[in-house]
Scaffold this active site. Structure first.
Site, mmCIF file in Angstrom:
data_model
loop_
_atom_site.group_PDB
_atom_site.id
_atom_site.type_symbol
_atom_site.label_atom_id
_atom_site.label_comp_id
_atom_site.label_asym_id
_atom_site.label_seq_id
_atom_site.Cartn_x
_atom_site.Cartn_y
_atom_site.Cartn_z
ATOM 1 N N SER A 114 -18.863 -5.358 10.720
ATOM 2 C CA SER A 114 -18.969 -6.730 11.352
ATOM 3 C C SER A 114 -19.152 -6.630 12.906
ATOM 4 O O SER A 114 -18.448 -5.786 13.420
ATOM 5 C CB SER A 114 -17.572 -7.594 11.127
ATOM 6 O OG SER A 114 -17.500 -8.699 11.902
ATOM 7 N N TYR A 141 -8.943 -8.568 11.718
ATOM 8 C CA TYR A 141 -10.107 -8.552 10.864
ATOM 9 C C TYR A 141 -11.165 -7.668 11.577
ATOM 10 O O TYR A 141 -11.323 -6.604 11.034
ATOM 11 C CB TYR A 141 -10.753 -10.032 10.804
ATOM 12 C CG TYR A 141 -12.122 -9.583 10.296
ATOM 13 C CD1 TYR A 141 -12.465 -9.391 8.987
ATOM 14 C CD2 TYR A 141 -13.112 -10.215 10.901
ATOM 15 C CE1 TYR A 141 -13.741 -9.189 8.600
ATOM 16 C CE2 TYR A 141 -14.508 -9.998 10.484
ATOM 17 C CZ TYR A 141 -14.680 -9.572 9.341
ATOM 18 O OH TYR A 141 -16.163 -9.438 8.766
ATOM 19 N N LYS A 178 -16.167 -21.904 2.153
ATOM 20 C CA LYS A 178 -15.545 -21.079 3.398
ATOM 21 C C LYS A 178 -14.484 -21.919 4.094
ATOM 22 O O LYS A 178 -13.747 -21.334 5.053
ATOM 23 C CB LYS A 178 -16.397 -20.349 3.987
ATOM 24 C CG LYS A 178 -17.038 -19.110 3.256
ATOM 25 C CD LYS A 178 -18.262 -18.467 4.256
ATOM 26 C CE LYS A 178 -17.414 -17.681 5.268
ATOM 27 N NZ LYS A 178 -16.839 -16.493 5.067
#
Length: 321
Positions: A114, A141, A178
């Site tokens: 990411s 994250y 989402k």
């Protein structure tokens, strides 16, 4: 057989659609299938078998001889989640188990990293592997994704082909489920439909005017094209950026969503929520030269073309890819 983890999610389900288009129909879909709101992402797709993510390693130990490739797209992606144990289990330890089995069973691997690993971009947005241990992500994250990237680079034993992909701001069909984590384009579309206007975050950085914050927005159709390329390429292992390569402003994004709906822009500004203000990225832009250097030649959608396709052919019709 081709395995896709995170198969019922946004990028995973779009990847299965791309694989089906290429006549790969023996797909093993791995996910937590207990979320009915994600079911539509897989409707109509050609899938050989569904495997619950907690049963996956037992399944793989029994069926590895038939597996040709693994796309490990599944992860906990909620940037507002601060329980590090969740990320350690799902994003780090789970990924390590996949990595080690790909070595043992001689299976090539593409996994999702990411752009959240870049933090505020203090070191830029170059996919230079020597810089990865120095990156400072802004949330658990991003930390989990960077931790796995660092671990991968430290390993002496590696799959015969592997690639980690640093996804930038991906948008497109199949992100209906989402919620808060859906793309800004998704939220812009629904805000416009509901109120006729769009509220963007005000800038709290003197270097950026309101709405001039910039991100690298990449259309999911381009993301799965790159995944397909790597599956066929199987050379030049490493960690790669995956963005459009061109930063665009949130004002550009909002205006183009209005245009795609045939409306004149009506944009207002609100304060960035205090809980994310000090972790807010004002600029991201993927340096895409590394992927280009190994032979990827396809063009990426411009923001204008990507939004037009997404709004016209998917959001406005409630369609899935």
């Amino acid at each position: 057989m081709i395995i896709v983890t995170g198969a019922a999610g946004f990028i995973g389900s779009c990847l299965i659609s791309k694989l089906n288009q290429e006549n790969f129909n023996f797909i093993i879909a791995v996910d937590d299938f207990s979320y009915p709101e994600k079911e539509a992402n897989l409707a109509g797709k050609r899938i050989q078998e569904r495997v619950d993510r907690e049963d996956f390693f037992d399944w793989l130990d029994q069926n590895y001889q038939e597996v040709e490739f693994i796309f490990h797209i599944g992860a906990r992606t909620d940037t507002t989640e601060f329980d590090r144990q969740i990320f350690e289990h799902l994003n780090v330890e789970y990924s390590k188990q996949i990595w080690n089995r790909c070595i043992d069973y001689q299976i090539p691997l593409v996994y999702a990293s990411s752009a959240a690993t870049y933090g505020l971009g203090e070191l830029g947005y170059d996919d230079n592997e020597s810089l990865i241990p120095q990156l400072k992500p802004l949330n658990p994250y991003g930390d989990s994704k960077n931790e796995f990237d660092i671990w991968v680079l430290e390993q002496e034993r590696k799959p015969f082909f592997w690639a980690g992909l640093k996804f930038f701001n991906v948008y497109g069909p199949n992100e209906y489920h989402k919620g808060r984590m859906a793309s800004v384009i998704f939220h812009t579309y629904h805000q416009i439909k509901k109120s006729g206007q769009m509220k963007l975050f005000r800038s709290h950085n003197p270097d950026f005017a309101d709405g001039e914050q910039m991100r690298d927005f990449v259309y999911v159709k381009d993301v799965v094209e790159v995944c397909s390329f790597l599956m066929h390429h199987r050379r030049n292992s490493g960690i790669y950026n995956l963005g459009s390569g061109k930063a665009r402003t949130f004002l550009d994004l909002a205006k183009n969503t209005f245009y795609a709906l045939g409306l004149e822009p009506e944009i207002d500004f609100i304060d960035t929520p205090a809980d994310i203000r000090d972790k807010y990225q004002y600029f991201t832009q993927a340096n895409m030269s590394k992927l280009r250097s190994i032979g990827y030649e396809k063009h990426f959608h411009s923001l204008e073309d990507g939004i037009a396709d997404y709004v016209t052919n998917y959001l406005s019709k409630g369609q899935y890819l």
